[in-house]
Design an enzyme around this catalytic site. Structure first.
Site, PDB file in Angstrom:
ATOM      1  N   HIS A  93      13.020  31.095   3.542  1.00  0.00           N
ATOM      2  CA  HIS A  93      12.102  30.445   2.597  1.00  0.00           C
ATOM      3  C   HIS A  93      12.397  30.778   1.130  1.00  0.00           C
ATOM      4  CE1 HIS A  93       9.940  34.293   2.870  1.00  0.00           C
ATOM      5  NE2 HIS A  93       9.317  33.960   1.751  1.00  0.00           N
ATOM      6  N   ASP A  94      12.855  32.012   0.864  1.00  0.00           N
ATOM      7  CA  ASP A  94      13.100  32.406  -0.529  1.00  0.00           C
ATOM      8  C   ASP A  94      14.577  32.409  -0.903  1.00  0.00           C
ATOM      9  OD1 ASP A  94      10.635  32.625  -1.677  1.00  0.00           O
ATOM     10  OD2 ASP A  94      10.389  34.767  -1.275  1.00  0.00           O
ATOM     11  N   LYS A  97      16.073  32.126  -4.387  1.00  0.00           N
ATOM     12  CA  LYS A  97      16.070  33.207  -5.386  1.00  0.00           C
ATOM     13  C   LYS A  97      17.483  33.668  -5.690  1.00  0.00           C
ATOM     14  CE  LYS A  97      11.370  34.834  -4.873  1.00  0.00           C
ATOM     15  NZ  LYS A  97      10.477  35.888  -4.406  1.00  0.00           N
ATOM     16  N   HIS A 122      12.803  28.408  -7.654  1.00  0.00           N
ATOM     17  CA  HIS A 122      13.482  28.900  -6.451  1.00  0.00           C
ATOM     18  C   HIS A 122      13.224  28.011  -5.229  1.00  0.00           C
ATOM     19  CE1 HIS A 122       9.652  30.810  -5.318  1.00  0.00           C
ATOM     20  NE2 HIS A 122      10.138  30.850  -4.096  1.00  0.00           N
ATOM     21  N   HIS A 146       7.147  25.272   0.154  1.00  0.00           N
ATOM     22  CA  HIS A 146       6.453  26.478   0.637  1.00  0.00           C
ATOM     23  C   HIS A 146       5.526  27.116  -0.397  1.00  0.00           C
ATOM     24  CE1 HIS A 146       9.804  28.895  -1.158  1.00  0.00           C
ATOM     25  NE2 HIS A 146       8.961  29.906  -1.129  1.00  0.00           N
ATOM     26  N   HIS A 147       5.446  26.534  -1.611  1.00  0.00           N
ATOM     27  CA  HIS A 147       4.462  27.019  -2.588  1.00  0.00           C
ATOM     28  C   HIS A 147       3.468  25.937  -2.996  1.00  0.00           C
ATOM     29  CE1 HIS A 147       5.702  31.132  -3.413  1.00  0.00           C
ATOM     30  NE2 HIS A 147       6.953  30.725  -3.313  1.00  0.00           N
ATOM     31  N   ASP A 175       3.515  34.329   3.622  1.00  0.00           N
ATOM     32  CA  ASP A 175       4.213  34.802   2.423  1.00  0.00           C
ATOM     33  C   ASP A 175       3.239  35.482   1.452  1.00  0.00           C
ATOM     34  OD1 ASP A 175       6.147  35.099   0.465  1.00  0.00           O
ATOM     35  OD2 ASP A 175       6.066  33.022  -0.216  1.00  0.00           O
TER      36      ASP A 175
HETATM   37 FE   LIG Z   1       8.822  31.708  -2.470  1.00  0.00          FE
END
Ligand SMILES: [Fe+2]
Length: 228
Positions: A93-94, A97, A122, A146-147, A175
Protein backbone atom coordinates in the site's frame (compact mmCIF):
# COMPACT_ATOMS: atom_id res chain seq x y z
CA UNK A 1 -6.93 33.30 1.90
CA UNK A 2 -10.03 31.77 3.54
CA UNK A 3 -11.93 29.37 1.31
CA UNK A 4 -9.05 29.35 -1.07
CA UNK A 5 -6.51 26.54 -1.00
CA UNK A 6 -3.29 27.51 -2.69
CA UNK A 7 -1.80 24.72 -4.77
CA UNK A 8 1.69 24.00 -3.41
CA UNK A 9 4.62 24.41 -5.69
CA UNK A 10 5.89 20.85 -5.83
CA UNK A 11 8.93 21.94 -7.81
CA UNK A 12 10.25 23.61 -4.67
CA UNK A 13 10.90 20.21 -3.15
CA UNK A 14 14.23 18.99 -4.41
CA UNK A 15 14.82 15.35 -5.29
CA UNK A 16 18.32 13.94 -5.27
CA UNK A 17 19.90 11.42 -7.66
CA UNK A 18 19.61 8.77 -4.91
CA UNK A 19 15.85 9.34 -4.81
CA UNK A 20 15.67 8.25 -8.43
CA UNK A 21 17.51 4.95 -8.02
CA UNK A 22 14.60 2.95 -6.64
CA UNK A 23 11.98 4.08 -9.18
CA UNK A 24 14.50 3.22 -11.90
CA UNK A 25 15.05 -0.19 -10.33
CA UNK A 26 11.29 -0.77 -10.38
CA UNK A 27 11.15 -0.03 -14.10
CA UNK A 28 13.87 -2.65 -14.59
CA UNK A 29 11.94 -5.21 -12.54
CA UNK A 30 8.81 -4.41 -14.52
CA UNK A 31 10.52 -5.71 -17.62
CA UNK A 32 11.39 -9.07 -16.06
CA UNK A 33 9.15 -12.05 -16.64
CA UNK A 34 8.02 -13.48 -13.32
CA UNK A 35 7.78 -17.21 -13.89
CA UNK A 36 6.89 -18.75 -10.57
CA UNK A 37 5.47 -18.13 -7.13
CA UNK A 38 8.91 -17.99 -5.49
CA UNK A 39 10.08 -15.24 -7.85
CA UNK A 40 6.88 -13.35 -7.16
CA UNK A 41 7.28 -13.62 -3.37
CA UNK A 42 10.92 -12.53 -3.73
CA UNK A 43 9.81 -9.48 -5.70
CA UNK A 44 7.39 -8.43 -2.97
CA UNK A 45 10.05 -9.02 -0.30
CA UNK A 46 12.54 -6.94 -2.28
CA UNK A 47 10.03 -4.10 -2.64
CA UNK A 48 9.29 -4.08 1.11
CA UNK A 49 12.97 -4.27 2.00
CA UNK A 50 13.68 -1.29 -0.27
CA UNK A 51 10.85 0.62 1.39
CA UNK A 52 12.14 -0.13 4.89
CA UNK A 53 15.69 0.84 3.93
CA UNK A 54 14.37 4.16 2.70
CA UNK A 55 11.97 4.77 5.58
CA UNK A 56 12.96 2.91 8.78
CA UNK A 57 9.70 4.08 10.41
CA UNK A 58 7.78 1.75 8.13
CA UNK A 59 9.64 -1.27 9.48
CA UNK A 60 7.05 -3.93 10.18
CA UNK A 61 4.25 -1.47 9.32
CA UNK A 62 3.23 -3.12 6.04
CA UNK A 63 3.14 -6.56 7.66
CA UNK A 64 1.06 -5.37 10.63
CA UNK A 65 -1.36 -3.51 8.33
CA UNK A 66 -1.72 -6.70 6.29
CA UNK A 67 -2.45 -8.75 9.42
CA UNK A 68 -5.22 -6.35 10.57
CA UNK A 69 -6.60 -5.97 7.05
CA UNK A 70 -6.90 -9.72 6.50
CA UNK A 71 -8.81 -10.06 9.79
CA UNK A 72 -11.26 -7.35 8.74
CA UNK A 73 -11.53 -8.88 5.25
CA UNK A 74 -12.41 -12.29 6.68
CA UNK A 75 -14.99 -10.75 9.04
CA UNK A 76 -16.48 -8.91 6.04
CA UNK A 77 -16.73 -12.22 4.18
CA UNK A 78 -14.34 -11.60 1.30
CA UNK A 79 -13.73 -14.74 -0.75
CA UNK A 80 -10.34 -16.40 -1.17
CA UNK A 81 -9.43 -14.49 -4.32
CA UNK A 82 -10.37 -11.12 -2.82
CA UNK A 83 -8.42 -11.94 0.34
CA UNK A 84 -5.35 -12.59 -1.81
CA UNK A 85 -5.85 -9.24 -3.52
CA UNK A 86 -6.28 -7.61 -0.10
CA UNK A 87 -3.07 -9.22 1.16
CA UNK A 88 -1.06 -8.04 -1.82
CA UNK A 89 -2.55 -4.54 -1.74
CA UNK A 90 -1.88 -4.19 2.01
CA UNK A 91 1.71 -5.32 1.66
CA UNK A 92 2.32 -2.81 -1.11
CA UNK A 93 0.00 0.00 0.00
CA UNK A 94 2.82 2.47 0.76
CA UNK A 95 5.18 1.40 -2.01
CA UNK A 96 4.79 4.86 -3.57
CA UNK A 97 6.90 6.24 -0.71
CA UNK A 98 9.86 4.95 -2.70
CA UNK A 99 9.24 7.95 -4.90
CA UNK A 100 9.20 10.47 -2.03
CA UNK A 101 12.44 12.39 -1.37
CA UNK A 102 14.36 11.45 1.77
CA UNK A 103 14.24 15.06 2.94
CA UNK A 104 10.49 14.61 3.46
CA UNK A 105 10.29 10.93 4.33
CA UNK A 106 12.99 11.09 6.99
CA UNK A 107 12.17 14.52 8.34
CA UNK A 108 12.17 14.21 12.15
CA UNK A 109 9.68 17.08 12.62
CA UNK A 110 6.14 17.54 11.45
CA UNK A 111 5.84 18.24 7.72
CA UNK A 112 5.03 21.67 6.36
CA UNK A 113 1.85 22.07 4.29
CA UNK A 114 3.64 21.74 0.96
CA UNK A 115 5.75 18.80 2.17
CA UNK A 116 2.57 17.07 3.35
CA UNK A 117 1.00 17.72 -0.05
CA UNK A 118 4.03 16.13 -1.68
CA UNK A 119 3.85 13.17 0.71
CA UNK A 120 0.23 12.64 -0.36
CA UNK A 121 1.53 11.92 -3.84
CA UNK A 122 2.69 8.51 -2.56
CA UNK A 123 -0.69 6.91 -3.32
CA UNK A 124 -0.54 8.04 -6.96
CA UNK A 125 3.12 7.08 -7.24
CA UNK A 126 2.38 3.65 -5.73
CA UNK A 127 -0.42 3.08 -8.25
CA UNK A 128 1.96 4.04 -11.06
CA UNK A 129 4.61 1.62 -9.78
CA UNK A 130 2.29 -1.41 -9.53
CA UNK A 131 0.71 -0.54 -12.89
CA UNK A 132 4.10 -1.13 -14.50
CA UNK A 133 4.35 -4.68 -13.16
CA UNK A 134 1.95 -7.04 -14.91
CA UNK A 135 1.62 -9.51 -12.02
CA UNK A 136 0.40 -6.82 -9.60
CA UNK A 137 -1.16 -4.25 -11.94
CA UNK A 138 -4.70 -5.34 -10.92
CA UNK A 139 -4.21 -3.81 -7.44
CA UNK A 140 -3.55 -0.33 -8.87
CA UNK A 141 -6.95 1.10 -7.81
CA UNK A 142 -6.60 -0.25 -4.26
CA UNK A 143 -3.26 1.50 -3.81
CA UNK A 144 -4.45 4.70 -5.47
CA UNK A 145 -7.42 5.07 -3.11
CA UNK A 146 -6.04 3.87 0.24
CA UNK A 147 -6.27 7.39 1.71
CA UNK A 148 -9.79 8.23 0.52
CA UNK A 149 -12.18 9.13 3.34
CA UNK A 150 -15.70 7.76 3.53
CA UNK A 151 -17.11 11.32 3.57
CA UNK A 152 -15.27 12.29 0.39
CA UNK A 153 -12.62 14.47 2.06
CA UNK A 154 -9.69 12.15 1.43
CA UNK A 155 -7.15 12.01 -1.37
CA UNK A 156 -6.22 11.81 -4.19
CA UNK A 157 -9.67 11.88 -5.84
CA UNK A 158 -12.07 12.68 -3.00
CA UNK A 159 -14.07 9.49 -3.64
CA UNK A 160 -17.02 8.99 -1.32
CA UNK A 161 -18.63 5.96 0.40
CA UNK A 162 -18.96 2.82 -1.66
CA UNK A 163 -17.26 4.50 -4.63
CA UNK A 164 -14.02 3.78 -2.74
CA UNK A 165 -12.86 0.22 -3.46
CA UNK A 166 -13.67 -2.07 -0.51
CA UNK A 167 -10.03 -3.16 -0.27
CA UNK A 168 -8.89 0.46 0.04
CA UNK A 169 -11.53 1.09 2.73
CA UNK A 170 -10.24 -1.88 4.72
CA UNK A 171 -6.58 -0.86 4.35
CA UNK A 172 -7.35 2.70 5.46
CA UNK A 173 -8.63 1.51 8.87
CA UNK A 174 -5.78 -0.97 9.39
CA UNK A 175 -3.21 1.62 8.27
CA UNK A 176 -4.56 4.39 10.51
CA UNK A 177 -4.73 2.10 13.54
CA UNK A 178 -1.14 0.92 13.08
CA UNK A 179 0.14 4.46 12.43
CA UNK A 180 -1.50 5.66 15.65
CA UNK A 181 -0.13 2.83 17.79
CA UNK A 182 3.43 3.25 16.39
CA UNK A 183 6.00 5.64 17.80
CA UNK A 184 7.01 8.64 15.71
CA UNK A 185 9.97 10.93 16.33
CA UNK A 186 7.58 13.79 17.07
CA UNK A 187 5.07 11.92 19.26
CA UNK A 188 4.56 8.95 21.58
CA UNK A 189 2.34 6.09 20.37
CA UNK A 190 -1.36 6.01 21.24
CA UNK A 191 -2.45 3.16 23.50
CA UNK A 192 -4.59 0.47 21.85
CA UNK A 193 -7.64 1.82 23.70
CA UNK A 194 -7.01 5.43 22.58
CA UNK A 195 -6.46 4.34 18.97
CA UNK A 196 -9.68 2.31 18.95
CA UNK A 197 -11.58 5.33 20.32
CA UNK A 198 -10.15 7.45 17.50
CA UNK A 199 -11.21 4.86 14.92
CA UNK A 200 -14.71 4.84 16.42
CA UNK A 201 -14.79 8.65 16.29
CA UNK A 202 -14.04 8.46 12.56
CA UNK A 203 -16.96 6.09 11.90
CA UNK A 204 -18.96 7.35 8.92
CA UNK A 205 -16.62 10.33 8.46
CA UNK A 206 -13.19 8.94 7.81
CA UNK A 207 -14.09 5.27 7.74
CA UNK A 208 -16.76 2.93 6.44
CA UNK A 209 -19.11 2.52 9.47
CA UNK A 210 -19.71 -1.20 8.83
CA UNK A 211 -15.98 -1.89 8.72
CA UNK A 212 -15.37 0.11 11.91
CA UNK A 213 -17.91 -2.09 13.74
CA UNK A 214 -16.16 -5.20 12.43
CA UNK A 215 -12.75 -3.88 13.44
CA UNK A 216 -13.90 -3.02 16.97
CA UNK A 217 -15.58 -6.43 17.26
CA UNK A 218 -12.25 -8.10 16.48
CA UNK A 219 -10.64 -6.40 19.46
CA UNK A 220 -13.51 -7.31 21.76
CA UNK A 221 -13.12 -10.93 20.62
CA UNK A 222 -9.37 -10.74 21.29
CA UNK A 223 -9.96 -9.34 24.79
CA UNK A 224 -12.50 -12.04 25.65
CA UNK A 225 -10.07 -14.70 24.48
CA UNK A 226 -7.46 -13.30 26.86
CA UNK A 227 -9.90 -13.42 29.76
CA UNK A 228 -11.10 -16.98 29.14
FE1 LIG B 1 -0.23 5.52 2.73
Amino acid sequence: MFGFIKKPDLKLIKTSKEDEIIPNLISTIANLTIENHQQFTDLIRLALKALEEKDPYTEGHSLRVTKYAIKIGKEYGLDKEDLRELELSSLLHDIGKLGIPDSILKKPDRLTKSEYKFMQEHSRKGAEIVAQIKTVSHIKKNILHHHERYNGFGYPDGLKGNKIPIISRIIFIADTFDAMTSKRSYREPFSEKEALEEIERGKGYQFDPKLVDMFLKLFIKKKNKKIS
